[in-house]
Every structure is written in structure tokens, then in C-alpha cells.
Design a protein around this motif. Sequence first.
Motif, PDB file in Angstrom:
ATOM      1  N   GLN A  25       0.857  -1.183   0.000  1.00  0.00           N
ATOM      2  CA  GLN A  25       0.000   0.000   0.000  1.00  0.00           C
ATOM      3  C   GLN A  25       0.890   1.228   0.000  1.00  0.00           C
ATOM      4  OE1 GLN A  25      -2.893  -0.108   3.108  1.00  0.00           O
ATOM      5  NE2 GLN A  25      -3.626   1.937   2.708  1.00  0.00           N
ATOM      6  N   GLU A  26       0.660   2.140  -0.951  1.00  0.00           N
ATOM      7  CA  GLU A  26       1.474   3.353  -1.094  1.00  0.00           C
ATOM      8  C   GLU A  26       2.960   3.019  -1.183  1.00  0.00           C
ATOM      9  OE1 GLU A  26       0.458   6.404   1.715  1.00  0.00           O
ATOM     10  OE2 GLU A  26      -1.681   6.007   1.504  1.00  0.00           O
ATOM     11  N   GLY A  27       3.275   1.871  -1.749  1.00  0.00           N
ATOM     12  CA  GLY A  27       4.650   1.449  -1.918  1.00  0.00           C
ATOM     13  C   GLY A  27       5.227   0.660  -0.765  1.00  0.00           C
ATOM     14  N   TYR A  28       4.595   0.690   0.395  1.00  0.00           N
ATOM     15  CA  TYR A  28       5.103  -0.007   1.576  1.00  0.00           C
ATOM     16  C   TYR A  28       4.557  -1.435   1.645  1.00  0.00           C
ATOM     17  CZ  TYR A  28       6.584   4.593   3.125  1.00  0.00           C
ATOM     18  OH  TYR A  28       7.180   5.822   3.196  1.00  0.00           O
ATOM     19  N   ILE A  29       5.379  -2.340   2.151  1.00  0.00           N
ATOM     20  CA  ILE A  29       4.977  -3.731   2.321  1.00  0.00           C
ATOM     21  C   ILE A  29       4.358  -3.899   3.704  1.00  0.00           C
ATOM     22  CG2 ILE A  29       5.787  -6.112   2.468  1.00  0.00           C
ATOM     23  CD1 ILE A  29       8.107  -5.257   0.598  1.00  0.00           C
ATOM     24  N   TYR A  30       3.172  -4.506   3.741  1.00  0.00           N
ATOM     25  CA  TYR A  30       2.479  -4.780   4.998  1.00  0.00           C
ATOM     26  C   TYR A  30       2.408  -6.287   5.221  1.00  0.00           C
ATOM     27  CZ  TYR A  30       1.068   0.062   5.423  1.00  0.00           C
ATOM     28  OH  TYR A  30       1.077   1.427   5.572  1.00  0.00           O
ATOM     29  N   ILE A  31       2.537  -6.667   6.463  1.00  0.00           N
ATOM     30  CA  ILE A  31       2.520  -8.071   6.857  1.00  0.00           C
ATOM     31  C   ILE A  31       1.290  -8.335   7.731  1.00  0.00           C
ATOM     32  CG2 ILE A  31       3.788  -9.891   8.082  1.00  0.00           C
ATOM     33  CD1 ILE A  31       5.232  -8.836   5.569  1.00  0.00           C
ATOM     34  N   TYR A  32       0.645  -9.453   7.505  1.00  0.00           N
ATOM     35  CA  TYR A  32      -0.498  -9.864   8.326  1.00  0.00           C
ATOM     36  C   TYR A  32       0.029 -10.275   9.694  1.00  0.00           C
ATOM     37  CZ  TYR A  32      -4.651 -12.389   9.829  1.00  0.00           C
ATOM     38  OH  TYR A  32      -5.748 -12.827  10.531  1.00  0.00           O
ATOM     39  N   LYS A  88      -5.232  -5.477  11.167  1.00  0.00           N
ATOM     40  CA  LYS A  88      -4.469  -6.727  11.251  1.00  0.00           C
ATOM     41  C   LYS A  88      -3.177  -6.720  10.441  1.00  0.00           C
ATOM     42  CE  LYS A  88      -8.598  -9.378  12.255  1.00  0.00           C
ATOM     43  NZ  LYS A  88      -9.388 -10.558  11.987  1.00  0.00           N
ATOM     44  N   LEU A  89      -2.757  -5.537   9.959  1.00  0.00           N
ATOM     45  CA  LEU A  89      -1.541  -5.421   9.165  1.00  0.00           C
ATOM     46  C   LEU A  89      -0.527  -4.508   9.845  1.00  0.00           C
ATOM     47  CD1 LEU A  89      -3.184  -4.889   5.659  1.00  0.00           C
ATOM     48  CD2 LEU A  89      -2.248  -7.014   6.571  1.00  0.00           C
ATOM     49  N   VAL A  90       0.761  -4.824   9.656  1.00  0.00           N
ATOM     50  CA  VAL A  90       1.851  -4.021  10.219  1.00  0.00           C
ATOM     51  C   VAL A  90       2.866  -3.760   9.104  1.00  0.00           C
ATOM     52  CG1 VAL A  90       3.696  -3.945  11.962  1.00  0.00           C
ATOM     53  CG2 VAL A  90       1.554  -5.132  12.459  1.00  0.00           C
ATOM     54  N   PRO A  91       3.338  -2.519   8.970  1.00  0.00           N
ATOM     55  CA  PRO A  91       4.381  -2.258   7.973  1.00  0.00           C
ATOM     56  C   PRO A  91       5.611  -3.119   8.245  1.00  0.00           C
ATOM     57  CG  PRO A  91       3.477  -0.202   8.797  1.00  0.00           C
ATOM     58  CD  PRO A  91       2.934  -1.296   9.670  1.00  0.00           C
ATOM     59  N   GLN A  92       6.140  -3.711   7.191  1.00  0.00           N
ATOM     60  CA  GLN A  92       7.271  -4.620   7.350  1.00  0.00           C
ATOM     61  C   GLN A  92       8.478  -3.939   7.985  1.00  0.00           C
ATOM     62  OE1 GLN A  92       9.226  -6.162   3.788  1.00  0.00           O
ATOM     63  NE2 GLN A  92       9.279  -8.189   4.737  1.00  0.00           N
ATOM     64  N   VAL A 101       9.889   4.489  11.930  1.00  0.00           N
ATOM     65  CA  VAL A 101      10.961   3.840  11.169  1.00  0.00           C
ATOM     66  C   VAL A 101      11.047   4.524   9.812  1.00  0.00           C
ATOM     67  CG1 VAL A 101      11.824   1.697  10.189  1.00  0.00           C
ATOM     68  CG2 VAL A 101      10.581   1.656  12.366  1.00  0.00           C
ATOM     69  N   HIS A 102      12.233   5.012   9.493  1.00  0.00           N
ATOM     70  CA  HIS A 102      12.491   5.786   8.273  1.00  0.00           C
ATOM     71  C   HIS A 102      13.365   4.969   7.322  1.00  0.00           C
ATOM     72  CE1 HIS A 102      13.907   9.177   5.817  1.00  0.00           C
ATOM     73  NE2 HIS A 102      15.128   8.750   6.040  1.00  0.00           N
ATOM     74  N   HIS A 103      13.051   5.037   6.022  1.00  0.00           N
ATOM     75  CA  HIS A 103      13.893   4.426   4.992  1.00  0.00           C
ATOM     76  C   HIS A 103      14.947   5.452   4.567  1.00  0.00           C
ATOM     77  CE1 HIS A 103      10.342   1.781   4.699  1.00  0.00           C
ATOM     78  NE2 HIS A 103      11.210   0.888   4.273  1.00  0.00           N
ATOM     79  N   LYS A 104      16.221   5.114   4.701  1.00  0.00           N
ATOM     80  CA  LYS A 104      17.317   6.048   4.436  1.00  0.00           C
ATOM     81  C   LYS A 104      17.523   6.357   2.958  1.00  0.00           C
ATOM     82  CE  LYS A 104      20.167   4.497   8.319  1.00  0.00           C
ATOM     83  NZ  LYS A 104      21.474   3.867   8.624  1.00  0.00           N
ATOM     84  N   GLY A 105      17.237   5.433   2.085  1.00  0.00           N
ATOM     85  CA  GLY A 105      17.482   5.661   0.662  1.00  0.00           C
ATOM     86  C   GLY A 105      18.920   5.390   0.275  1.00  0.00           C
ATOM     87  N   ILE A 106      19.501   4.344   0.835  1.00  0.00           N
ATOM     88  CA  ILE A 106      20.900   4.003   0.562  1.00  0.00           C
ATOM     89  C   ILE A 106      21.089   3.519  -0.878  1.00  0.00           C
ATOM     90  CG2 ILE A 106      22.725   2.323   1.107  1.00  0.00           C
ATOM     91  CD1 ILE A 106      21.802   2.487   4.012  1.00  0.00           C
ATOM     92  N   LYS A 107      20.230   2.623  -1.328  1.00  0.00           N
ATOM     93  CA  LYS A 107      20.387   1.994  -2.639  1.00  0.00           C
ATOM     94  C   LYS A 107      19.508   2.635  -3.707  1.00  0.00           C
ATOM     95  CE  LYS A 107      20.467  -2.641  -4.662  1.00  0.00           C
ATOM     96  NZ  LYS A 107      20.269  -4.058  -4.411  1.00  0.00           N
ATOM     97  N   TYR A 108      18.348   3.133  -3.321  1.00  0.00           N
ATOM     98  CA  TYR A 108      17.373   3.694  -4.253  1.00  0.00           C
ATOM     99  C   TYR A 108      17.044   5.129  -3.846  1.00  0.00           C
ATOM    100  CZ  TYR A 108      16.757  -1.297  -5.119  1.00  0.00           C
ATOM    101  OH  TYR A 108      16.981  -2.615  -5.407  1.00  0.00           O
ATOM    102  N   PRO A 109      16.489   5.937  -4.764  1.00  0.00           N
ATOM    103  CA  PRO A 109      16.100   7.316  -4.417  1.00  0.00           C
ATOM    104  C   PRO A 109      15.145   7.333  -3.216  1.00  0.00           C
ATOM    105  CG  PRO A 109      15.984   6.990  -6.778  1.00  0.00           C
ATOM    106  CD  PRO A 109      16.243   5.633  -6.173  1.00  0.00           C
ATOM    107  N   ASN A 114      12.749   2.118  -2.678  1.00  0.00           N
ATOM    108  CA  ASN A 114      13.277   2.440  -1.355  1.00  0.00           C
ATOM    109  C   ASN A 114      12.272   2.086  -0.261  1.00  0.00           C
ATOM    110  OD1 ASN A 114      15.194   3.588   0.534  1.00  0.00           O
ATOM    111  ND2 ASN A 114      13.724   5.246   0.745  1.00  0.00           N
ATOM    112  N   LYS A 115      11.001   2.366  -0.498  1.00  0.00           N
ATOM    113  CA  LYS A 115       9.968   2.054   0.496  1.00  0.00           C
ATOM    114  C   LYS A 115       9.864   0.558   0.758  1.00  0.00           C
ATOM    115  CE  LYS A 115       7.048   6.043  -0.508  1.00  0.00           C
ATOM    116  NZ  LYS A 115       5.724   6.480  -0.982  1.00  0.00           N
ATOM    117  N   GLN A 116      10.328  -0.248  -0.188  1.00  0.00           N
ATOM    118  CA  GLN A 116      10.275  -1.699  -0.032  1.00  0.00           C
ATOM    119  C   GLN A 116      11.627  -2.298   0.340  1.00  0.00           C
ATOM    120  OE1 GLN A 116       8.405  -3.235  -3.585  1.00  0.00           O
ATOM    121  NE2 GLN A 116       6.558  -2.055  -3.209  1.00  0.00           N
ATOM    122  N   ASP A 117      12.634  -1.448   0.485  1.00  0.00           N
ATOM    123  CA  ASP A 117      13.972  -1.901   0.871  1.00  0.00           C
ATOM    124  C   ASP A 117      14.051  -1.914   2.396  1.00  0.00           C
ATOM    125  OD1 ASP A 117      16.623  -2.491   1.247  1.00  0.00           O
ATOM    126  OD2 ASP A 117      17.402  -0.728   0.204  1.00  0.00           O
TER     127      ASP A 117
END
Length: 109
Positions: free
Chosen positions: A11-18, A28-32, A51-59, A65-68
Motif C-alpha cells: 500500500q502506497e509502496g510499503y509492504i504490509y505483513i499480516y 491486522k496489518l503491520v508495515p514490514q 521507522v524511516h527508509h534512508k534511501g541508501i540503494k534507491y532514491p 526504497n519504500k520496499q527496501d
Amino acid sequence: LGKLIKPFRIQEGYIYIYAPNHPRALRKLVPQQILVMEKYLGYYLKSEEVVHHKGIKYPLNSIENKQDNRIENLRLFPNKSEHMRWHALNDKNSGLNIRHLKSYGKSCN
């Protein structure tokens, strides 16, 4: 803080886990990225922590990046205010009033 499982939804680029019993579960979902950080630290994050994504490998704002969710691409902020302060000082087009944020006198790396 069990083992990480397959992505349930994106959702919105972020991975959610049941994870229906997780303290930060929403519908019932939590961002990975939260689960990865908690596993690394060994405890549940406080509700105000971000929790912030730094953008080390992707913009920084890219879907990739949101999925890294590698721990080296994640940074923990104590609250939303500190997270926004970081973006205001580091994003070229954040639109936030940087002078106002700097007036607090706190640095954020």
C-alpha cells in the motif's frame, strides 16, 4: 517478535505483513519496516517511534526504497516531529519551514 513472513499487501509502496496480534497492527496489518526494526532491536517499538527508509540503494521517495527493508536502510526516530525535522533539513523539496525547525536548536543526523 517471531520470524518475518511473506508480504501480505503493498500500500502506497510499503509492504504490509499480516500480524493481527501485533500491538501496532492496523486492520491486522503491520508495515514490514516496523517488524524488521523490532526484530533487530529485540523489542516492540513504542507507538510514537517512526521507522524511516534512508534511501541508501534507491532514491529516497521511490517505491523501491519504500520496499527496501534491510536493516542498513532503516533508521529509527523517537517521534514524528524528529522524523519531520530530518526531512525538512535533508529533503530539497520538502516544503517545510526549515528556519522554524532550526530554531529549536536540535540537530538530527
